[in-house]
Design a protein around this motif. Structure first.
Motif, PDB file in Angstrom:
ATOM      1  N   ARG A 180       0.831  -1.212   0.000  1.00  0.00           N
ATOM      2  CA  ARG A 180       0.000   0.000   0.000  1.00  0.00           C
ATOM      3  C   ARG A 180       0.850   1.240   0.000  1.00  0.00           C
ATOM      4  O   ARG A 180       2.045   1.177   0.284  1.00  0.00           O
ATOM      5  N   ALA A 182       0.444   4.866   2.166  1.00  0.00           N
ATOM      6  CA  ALA A 182      -0.354   5.294   3.316  1.00  0.00           C
ATOM      7  C   ALA A 182      -0.087   6.769   3.614  1.00  0.00           C
ATOM      8  O   ALA A 182       0.422   7.124   4.672  1.00  0.00           O
ATOM      9  N   PRO A 183      -0.418   7.631   2.673  1.00  0.00           N
ATOM     10  CA  PRO A 183      -0.094   9.046   2.880  1.00  0.00           C
ATOM     11  C   PRO A 183      -0.982   9.724   3.925  1.00  0.00           C
ATOM     12  O   PRO A 183      -2.101   9.286   4.178  1.00  0.00           O
ATOM     13  N   SER A 184      -0.431  10.766   4.495  1.00  0.00           N
ATOM     14  CA  SER A 184      -1.232  11.622   5.376  1.00  0.00           C
ATOM     15  C   SER A 184      -1.846  12.703   4.500  1.00  0.00           C
ATOM     16  O   SER A 184      -1.185  13.202   3.593  1.00  0.00           O
ATOM     17  N   GLU A 216      -3.748   8.061   6.217  1.00  0.00           N
ATOM     18  CA  GLU A 216      -3.307   8.166   7.607  1.00  0.00           C
ATOM     19  C   GLU A 216      -3.647   9.561   8.129  1.00  0.00           C
ATOM     20  O   GLU A 216      -2.826  10.473   8.111  1.00  0.00           O
ATOM     21  N   TYR A 250       1.171   7.044  14.926  1.00  0.00           N
ATOM     22  CA  TYR A 250       1.499   6.332  13.681  1.00  0.00           C
ATOM     23  C   TYR A 250       1.902   4.894  13.991  1.00  0.00           C
ATOM     24  O   TYR A 250       1.462   3.953  13.324  1.00  0.00           O
ATOM     25  N   TRP A 305      11.726   5.916   8.674  1.00  0.00           N
ATOM     26  CA  TRP A 305      11.022   5.079   9.649  1.00  0.00           C
ATOM     27  C   TRP A 305      11.914   4.016  10.280  1.00  0.00           C
ATOM     28  O   TRP A 305      11.482   3.315  11.194  1.00  0.00           O
ATOM     29  N   VAL A 325       5.679  -3.718   3.752  1.00  0.00           N
ATOM     30  CA  VAL A 325       5.531  -2.307   4.105  1.00  0.00           C
ATOM     31  C   VAL A 325       6.668  -1.544   3.426  1.00  0.00           C
ATOM     32  O   VAL A 325       7.826  -1.647   3.832  1.00  0.00           O
ATOM     33  N   ILE A 326       6.316  -0.851   2.362  1.00  0.00           N
ATOM     34  CA  ILE A 326       7.333  -0.092   1.623  1.00  0.00           C
ATOM     35  C   ILE A 326       7.210   1.362   2.071  1.00  0.00           C
ATOM     36  O   ILE A 326       6.166   1.987   1.875  1.00  0.00           O
ATOM     37  N   ARG A 327       8.235   1.864   2.709  1.00  0.00           N
ATOM     38  CA  ARG A 327       8.152   3.225   3.242  1.00  0.00           C
ATOM     39  C   ARG A 327       9.547   3.830   3.308  1.00  0.00           C
ATOM     40  O   ARG A 327      10.551   3.123   3.196  1.00  0.00           O
TER      41      ARG A 327
HETATM   42  N1  GLU Z   1       1.794   8.159   6.844  1.00  0.00           N
HETATM   43  C1  GLU Z   1       3.137   7.707   6.722  1.00  0.00           C
HETATM   44  C2  GLU Z   1       3.909   8.674   5.846  1.00  0.00           C
HETATM   45  O1  GLU Z   1       3.293   9.412   5.119  1.00  0.00           O
HETATM   46  C3  GLU Z   1       3.156   6.340   6.080  1.00  0.00           C
HETATM   47  C4  GLU Z   1       4.374   5.543   6.254  1.00  0.00           C
HETATM   48  C5  GLU Z   1       4.069   4.117   5.869  1.00  0.00           C
HETATM   49  O2  GLU Z   1       4.002   3.835   4.672  1.00  0.00           O
HETATM   50  O3  GLU Z   1       3.863   3.291   6.757  1.00  0.00           O
HETATM   51  O4  GLU Z   1       5.112   8.734   5.915  1.00  0.00           O
END
Ligand code: GLU
Length: 544
Positions: A38, A40-42, A73, A232, A254, A248-250
């Motif tokens: 996925r 998962a933007p804020s 998010e 978060y 993180w 989980v690609i981020r």
């Molecule tokens: N909301 C987080 C961000 O924008 C998501 C990080 C994730 O993909 O877990 O950095």
């Protein structure tokens, strides 16, 4: 401490159990090896390049018949901007990224929702309550001031920073104390009771980086904020478990809190996803490398590329070149293949500060556009102009064949011209064709006197015949060059400059400036035939 009583006190309205959610969100029925991932933007309104980069997960999902979804998010309401979800969806759509499920403009699709975190409060609280029941979470009433004092003291004593051990003032409150504070209306956050050891390193598999060793988390970090909304960290763990995310690609930022995340997965007895920490985008600033910054670098915003008119595929070609070690080679072997045909693998992704360079993007985009058909370029430019340059769009629609012909100049063949990489550049470059936007940007070549200027252009007009072949046309230019005392061969001129007024380059550049307003242009003969005889003669006469 009676944990059951504490849990009931803190979460009186929670009646569900973890088992209920396990049943509601069963493991997905997918082939072996299918990747579920996925973005998962804020919803801050700022869609950045990293969002697109991490959407690379879509390609992995497609390659494995998995699922790619969009989660919003939105736990930080203060940062939320209206229309932000639409902006993310629109931007991803523009780059050809398609979601199988998740938040949509109208609502959402998929069986693992809600996909907006604020709508999942009950789920988070259910998990939180179970942790309280297990004695693994407790309410904390410490104020900001107390926490600052604690940090100052830890810094002064050169101790580990954080809420732990003797500093964890609320760790051992009695049920009565908690009751009292809650009745007094004091706000509280929920903290995890960590038994981690700061001296211990634990292994974590990273899909991009291989085996990592991270310090075990020893802090009693916050699970729920005082409004009952998760941090978060907690939301990520609950959501990626119940949405059955495999990868989980981020961003690599993180990595710092990864110990918290793996500790939660392990404590809850849930299988950890494969973490894939992508390299932070960097740029050169003078001699040193630094992170791309929202404040200083407009190119961090995805909207920048759209407004400049870089074709989406060119942006992908660029991103994959910078971020994947085996992409460039593949692209060289398959220059006309769509980047989606490339078999993407996580192990080949860069793991350290990927250097971002607009000049390189420009080159890739120019190369890409030079390989496209005139129709594709016409359509792409028109679509961009409709959004960003409506005057151009109107002219293009009124004179479609003319614009198509202009775009065709120098296209095709073994060495197509690479004059523009973006629609903004194309608009600027092509502007000389249309008499409505034609301006002379360059001066007459230095070697050409005012007198010769007149003589060359007059001679040119006299012999100009639109029925000539390009060869016949060029033979006449050479003749004129010689007649007026300019060298036909540049080499000869360079050897004995005193024998000539200049060379054929000066003569043709003069004609170029007359016709295109620039000393640098595609083939003059081709341009003349796009402009037509009347306009060609008019421009030459005007410049005599
Ligand atoms: N909301 C987080 C961000 O924008 C998501 C990080 C994730 O993909 O877990 O950095």
């Amino acid at each position: 401490m009676d944990n059951q009583a504490l849990a009931a006190l803190l979460f009186p309205d929670i009646t569900k159990s973890i088992a209920d959610y396990e049943a509601l969100y069963p493991p997905r029925d997918l082939p072996d090896g299918a990747v579920v991932t996925r973005i998962a933007p804020s919803p801050t309104g700022f869609v950045h390049l990293g969002n697109l980069y991490n959407a690379i997960g879509e390609r992995l999902a497609r390659q494995t018949n998995g699922v790619f979804y969009l989660r919003i998010e939105d736990t930080d309401q203060k940062r939320e901007v209206e229309g932000a979800v639409e902006a993310v969806i629109d931007a991803m759509n523009f780059y050809g990224v398609k979601f199988d499920e998740g938040a949509t403009v109208e609502g959402e699709t998929g069986k693992y929702g809600p996909y907006r975190q604020r709508q999942r409060k009950e789920l988070y609280q259910t998990i939180a309550k179970s942790l309280v029941e297990r004695g693994l979470a407790y309410p904390c009433f410490c104020t900001e001031e107390q926490l600052t004092e604690m940090r100052d003291e830890q810094m002064a004593n050169k101790e580990n920073i954080g809420y732990y051990g003797k500093y964890a003032a609320c760790r051992d409150l009695t049920l009565e104390q908690v009751q009292e504070k809650i009745s007094a209306g004091l706000p509280w956050v929920l903290r995890f009771r960590s038994s981690g050891d700061a001296e211990k390193m634990i292994p974590v598999q990273d899909g991009i980086r291989g085996e990592l060793h991270v310090q075990e988390n020893y802090t009693d970090f916050v699970l729920l904020k005082s409004d009952g909304i998760p941090t978060y960290h907690f939301a990520h763990v609950c959501d990626d478990h119940f949405m059955r995310t495999t990868h989980v690609i981020r961003d690599e930022s993180w990595l710092a809190t990864l110990p918290i995340h793996v500790q939660m997965f392990d404590t809850l007895g849930w299988q950890r996803p494969v973490y894939c920490h992508t390299a932070t985008l960097m740029k050169m600033d003078g001699e040193s490398k630094r992170k791309l910054s929202k404040r200083k670098d407009p190119e961090l915003a995805l909207s920048y590329y759209r407004a400049e008119g870089f074709p989406p595929e060119a942006v992908w070609l660029y991103l994959l070149t910078v971020l994947n070690s085996n992409f460039e080679e593949w692209h060289m072997a398959n220059p006309d293949a769509n980047s989606r045909e490339f078999t993407f693998s996580l192990e080949k992704m860069s793991s350290s500060g990927a250097l971002f360079d607009l000049a390189k993007l420009d080159n890739i985009a120019k190369d890409y556009l030079s390989r496209q058909s005139a129709d594709m370029v016409y359509d792409g430019l028109l679509a961009w102009a409709k959004e960003y340059d409506t005057a151009l769009a109107a002219r293009m629609e009124a004179k479609a064949d003319f614009f198509r012909a202009a775009i065709s100049v120098g296209r095709g063949g073994d060495k197509p011209r690479k004059d523009y990489g973006s629609w903004a550049q194309a608009a600027k470059f092509l502007s000389f064709y249309d008499s409505e936007t034609f301006v002379r940007e360059d001066e007459c070549p230095e070697n050409v006197s005012a007198e010769d200027r007149k003589a060359i252009l007059t001679g040119y007009l006299e012999t100009l015949n639109f029925a000539d072949t390009p060869e016949e046309w060029f033979a006449k230019v050479k003749e004129l060059t010689e007649q007026l005392g300019y060298a036909v061969q540049v080499k000869k001129y360079k050897k004995n400059p005193e024998l000539y007024k200049g060379s054929i380059v000066d003569v043709s550049n003069l004609i170029r400036v007359a016709l295109t307003g620039r000393q640098n242009s595609p083939d003059l003969w081709e341009i003349s035939h796009v402009l037509g005889e009347a306009e060609t003669r008019r421009r030459i006469e005007e410049y005599q």
